[in-house]
Design a protein around this motif. Structure first.
Motif, PDB file in Angstrom:
ATOM      1  N   SER A  61      -7.847  -0.220   5.189  1.00 34.08           N
ATOM      2  CA  SER A  61      -7.952  -0.915   3.733  1.00 34.08           C
ATOM      3  C   SER A  61      -7.037  -0.428   2.789  1.00 34.08           C
ATOM      4  O   SER A  61      -6.623   0.907   2.878  1.00 34.08           O
ATOM      5  CB  SER A  61      -9.295  -0.793   3.279  1.00 34.08           C
ATOM      6  OG  SER A  61      -9.699   0.298   2.762  1.00 34.08           O
TER       7      SER A  61
ATOM      8  N   SER B   4      -5.872   0.238  -1.608  1.00 34.52           N
ATOM      9  CA  SER B   4      -6.254   0.184  -2.979  1.00 34.52           C
ATOM     10  C   SER B   4      -5.208   0.414  -4.061  1.00 34.52           C
ATOM     11  O   SER B   4      -4.302   0.735  -3.687  1.00 34.52           O
ATOM     12  CB  SER B   4      -7.710   1.250  -3.398  1.00 34.52           C
ATOM     13  OG  SER B   4      -6.798   2.594  -3.188  1.00 34.52           O
TER      14      SER B   4
ATOM     15  N   PHE C 275      -1.515   1.137  -3.037  1.00 32.27           N
ATOM     16  CA  PHE C 275      -1.706   2.260  -2.161  1.00 32.27           C
ATOM     17  C   PHE C 275      -2.462   2.133  -0.858  1.00 32.27           C
ATOM     18  O   PHE C 275      -3.497   1.660  -0.805  1.00 32.27           O
ATOM     19  CB  PHE C 275      -2.328   3.328  -3.072  1.00 32.27           C
ATOM     20  CG  PHE C 275      -1.533   3.952  -4.124  1.00 32.27           C
ATOM     21  CD1 PHE C 275      -0.505   4.733  -3.954  1.00 32.27           C
ATOM     22  CD2 PHE C 275      -1.653   3.543  -5.464  1.00 32.27           C
ATOM     23  CE1 PHE C 275       0.209   5.288  -4.899  1.00 32.27           C
ATOM     24  CE2 PHE C 275      -0.968   4.021  -6.518  1.00 32.27           C
ATOM     25  CZ  PHE C 275       0.037   4.822  -6.227  1.00 32.27           C
ATOM     26  N   LYS C 276      -2.128   2.683   0.052  1.00 32.69           N
ATOM     27  CA  LYS C 276      -2.707   2.742   1.293  1.00 32.69           C
ATOM     28  C   LYS C 276      -4.046   3.938   1.339  1.00 32.69           C
ATOM     29  O   LYS C 276      -3.651   4.569   0.565  1.00 32.69           O
ATOM     30  CB  LYS C 276      -1.894   3.337   2.521  1.00 32.69           C
ATOM     31  CG  LYS C 276      -1.316   2.333   3.503  1.00 32.69           C
ATOM     32  CD  LYS C 276      -0.714   2.822   4.554  1.00 32.69           C
ATOM     33  CE  LYS C 276       0.094   1.780   5.381  1.00 32.69           C
ATOM     34  NZ  LYS C 276       0.733   2.187   6.606  1.00 32.69           N
ATOM     35  N   GLU C 277      -5.263   3.576   1.617  1.00 35.08           N
ATOM     36  CA  GLU C 277      -6.083   4.605   1.415  1.00 35.08           C
ATOM     37  C   GLU C 277      -6.101   5.377   2.490  1.00 35.08           C
ATOM     38  O   GLU C 277      -5.468   5.278   3.588  1.00 35.08           O
ATOM     39  CB  GLU C 277      -7.495   3.628   1.726  1.00 35.08           C
ATOM     40  CG  GLU C 277      -8.605   4.445   1.305  1.00 35.08           C
ATOM     41  CD  GLU C 277      -9.825   3.612   1.144  1.00 35.08           C
ATOM     42  OE1 GLU C 277     -10.771   3.826   1.912  1.00 35.08           O
ATOM     43  OE2 GLU C 277      -9.971   2.504   0.266  1.00 35.08           O
ATOM     44  N   LEU C 278      -6.146   6.612   1.890  1.00 31.11           N
ATOM     45  CA  LEU C 278      -6.104   7.777   2.747  1.00 31.11           C
ATOM     46  C   LEU C 278      -7.419   7.690   3.992  1.00 31.11           C
ATOM     47  O   LEU C 278      -8.449   7.636   3.588  1.00 31.11           O
ATOM     48  CB  LEU C 278      -6.308   9.264   1.966  1.00 31.11           C
ATOM     49  CG  LEU C 278      -5.081   9.419   1.060  1.00 31.11           C
ATOM     50  CD1 LEU C 278      -5.298  10.737   0.304  1.00 31.11           C
ATOM     51  CD2 LEU C 278      -3.679   9.380   1.799  1.00 31.11           C
TER      52      LEU C 278
ATOM     53  N   TYR D 234      -1.110   9.823   7.607  1.00 34.59           N
ATOM     54  CA  TYR D 234      -1.535  10.311   6.713  1.00 34.59           C
ATOM     55  C   TYR D 234      -0.797  11.279   5.655  1.00 34.59           C
ATOM     56  O   TYR D 234      -0.626  10.877   4.551  1.00 34.59           O
ATOM     57  CB  TYR D 234      -2.654  11.388   7.067  1.00 34.59           C
ATOM     58  CG  TYR D 234      -3.117  12.046   5.943  1.00 34.59           C
ATOM     59  CD1 TYR D 234      -4.608  11.716   5.258  1.00 34.59           C
ATOM     60  CD2 TYR D 234      -3.018  13.480   5.514  1.00 34.59           C
ATOM     61  CE1 TYR D 234      -5.270  12.456   4.523  1.00 34.59           C
ATOM     62  CE2 TYR D 234      -3.791  14.044   4.524  1.00 34.59           C
ATOM     63  CZ  TYR D 234      -4.666  13.552   3.832  1.00 34.59           C
ATOM     64  OH  TYR D 234      -5.420  14.067   2.955  1.00 34.59           O
ATOM     65  N   VAL D 235       0.153  11.823   6.125  1.00 33.25           N
ATOM     66  CA  VAL D 235       1.344  12.521   5.355  1.00 33.25           C
ATOM     67  C   VAL D 235       2.225  11.544   4.566  1.00 33.25           C
ATOM     68  O   VAL D 235       2.527  11.590   3.377  1.00 33.25           O
ATOM     69  CB  VAL D 235       2.125  13.373   6.305  1.00 33.25           C
ATOM     70  CG1 VAL D 235       3.337  13.935   5.551  1.00 33.25           C
ATOM     71  CG2 VAL D 235       1.277  14.459   6.795  1.00 33.25           C
TER      72      VAL D 235
ATOM     73  N   LEU E 191       0.120  10.162   1.690  1.00 31.98           N
ATOM     74  CA  LEU E 191       0.330  11.217   0.830  1.00 31.98           C
ATOM     75  C   LEU E 191       1.668  11.172  -0.164  1.00 31.98           C
ATOM     76  O   LEU E 191       1.608  11.280  -1.473  1.00 31.98           O
ATOM     77  CB  LEU E 191       0.152  12.607   1.134  1.00 31.98           C
ATOM     78  CG  LEU E 191      -1.285  13.200   1.627  1.00 31.98           C
ATOM     79  CD1 LEU E 191      -1.089  14.327   2.303  1.00 31.98           C
ATOM     80  CD2 LEU E 191      -2.153  13.138   0.623  1.00 31.98           C
TER      81      LEU E 191
ATOM     82  N   TYR F  43       1.734   8.553  -2.654  1.00 28.34           N
ATOM     83  CA  TYR F  43       0.971   8.881  -3.860  1.00 28.34           C
ATOM     84  C   TYR F  43       1.534   9.995  -4.836  1.00 28.34           C
ATOM     85  O   TYR F  43       1.801   9.827  -5.926  1.00 28.34           O
ATOM     86  CB  TYR F  43      -0.563   9.576  -3.530  1.00 28.34           C
ATOM     87  CG  TYR F  43      -1.721   8.648  -2.972  1.00 28.34           C
ATOM     88  CD1 TYR F  43      -1.944   7.671  -3.708  1.00 28.34           C
ATOM     89  CD2 TYR F  43      -2.008   8.948  -1.651  1.00 28.34           C
ATOM     90  CE1 TYR F  43      -2.932   6.703  -3.350  1.00 28.34           C
ATOM     91  CE2 TYR F  43      -2.875   7.542  -0.983  1.00 28.34           C
ATOM     92  CZ  TYR F  43      -3.417   6.891  -2.061  1.00 28.34           C
ATOM     93  OH  TYR F  43      -4.443   5.909  -1.607  1.00 28.34           O
ATOM     94  N   LEU F  44       2.346  10.913  -4.176  1.00 30.35           N
ATOM     95  CA  LEU F  44       3.159  11.917  -4.708  1.00 30.35           C
ATOM     96  C   LEU F  44       4.248  11.117  -5.556  1.00 30.35           C
ATOM     97  O   LEU F  44       4.328  11.569  -6.819  1.00 30.35           O
ATOM     98  CB  LEU F  44       3.423  12.914  -3.886  1.00 30.35           C
ATOM     99  CG  LEU F  44       2.164  13.692  -3.501  1.00 30.35           C
ATOM    100  CD1 LEU F  44       2.671  14.950  -2.498  1.00 30.35           C
ATOM    101  CD2 LEU F  44       1.678  14.719  -4.581  1.00 30.35           C
TER     102      LEU F  44
END
Lengths: 202, 97
Positions: free
Chosen positions: A2, A4, B2-5, B84-85, B88, B91-92
């Protein structure tokens, strides 16, 4: 997965910055874990070094006809290495990609040495035997030095490439002395330095 | 957006385990415990979660009469770590712009 509009921070326990910092710290720790490879360099370095000098003494100085008898220590060395290697593999707690690459490199060089000895015996072509052996020392130690980021081994390997070229201009008797010099600068000295580095980092 | 981590990876100890394993071919449980400073119990639980997610392979065997647990990252684990990286980084970059 998902999606957000907000980066997850407090609710997930730690921030993306902390994640990156953790990843970097763990990767750095894993990068430093390479097995102590100095035993093989020191064992084979000293064994072949002493054999070269012993054969030179027997052949040139004492004119002993069975001077090549010293090389029977090679299969014995092979057995000692195999036992050591087996015991080490049972103690191994982590296998890095560098360790694995080194295993394949030295397995390949070991096969090449065996085959070269067979070729020399089959064709009775010992005239340049040590030129090719030194060339194999050069490849093994140069690549190992590069993978371990250890300059003394890289330098030893590079000097061996030069010695292999020099060796071809000398007779078998003096090739024994050149080979012992090659082993000193590419196996024995870097082997002792590598052992020190490993012990300091432990 | 944003993709959820990935919640499996966005946990300090599980991320530490994955970051260690991404740089080596395989490592045993004791090595991971020493490097992460985790307790054996907590590490065991987190390793099991990573295994259940298909991110690592866990092999249990006996060496010299002692049990040994070896962990190795899987192809799925590498893909998840990579994603995941990348998330991240997103987000950064958003944080710095």
């Amino acid at each position: 997965m998902s999606a957000s509009n907000q980066p997850p921070k407090a609710d997930m326990g730690f921030s993306p910055e902390e994640s990156i910092s953790l990843i970097q710290s763990m990767i750095t720790q894993a990068r430093g874990t390479v097995a102590d490879n100095s035993f093989y360099l020191l064992f084979w370095g000293w064994l072949v070094f002493l054999c070269c000098l012993a054969e030179f003494a027997l052949k040139v100085l004492l004119q002993y006809p069975n001077h090549s008898v010293v090389w029977w220590s090679m299969p014995v060395g092979g057995v000692v290495t195999a036992i050591y290697s087996f015991r080490q593999s049972r103690k191994l707690r982590v296998l890095s990609f560098v360790d694995q690459a080194l295993d394949f490199l030295w397995a390949g060089i070991g096969i090449a040495f065996g085959l070269l000895v067979y070729i020399n015996i089959a064709s009775n072509a010992w005239t340049n035997a040590f030129t090719y052996y030194i060339l194999l020392y050069a490849i093994g130690t140069f690549v190992t030095g590069r993978l371990l980021r250890f300059k003394p081994l890289m330098i030893g390997g590079l000097l061996n490439f030069i010695l292999a070229g020099v060796c071809v201009h000398f007779s078998y008797d003096y090739q024994l002395l050149i080979a012992s010099l090659a082993l000193l600068i590419s196996y024995i000295i870097p082997g002792h330095l590598l052992r020190n580095r490993y012990r300091q980092n432990r | 957006m944003f993709k959820e981590l990935d919640p499996i990876l966005h946990s300090q100890l599980r991320l530490a385990v994955m970051s260690l394993l991404i740089g080596v071919k395989e490592a045993d449980f004791t090595f991971i415990r020493e490097k992460t400073n985790a307790t054996a119990g907590n590490l065991s639980v987190q390793v099991q979660k990573l295994k259940d997610a298909g991110y690592i392979e866990v092999t249990k065997q006996f060496k010299d009469n002692y049990p040994q647990t070896t962990c190795k990252i899987t192809a799925t684990g590498i893909e998840a770590f990579d994603a995941y990286v990348k998330a991240l980084q997103q987000y950064l970059q958003a944080g710095s712009s």
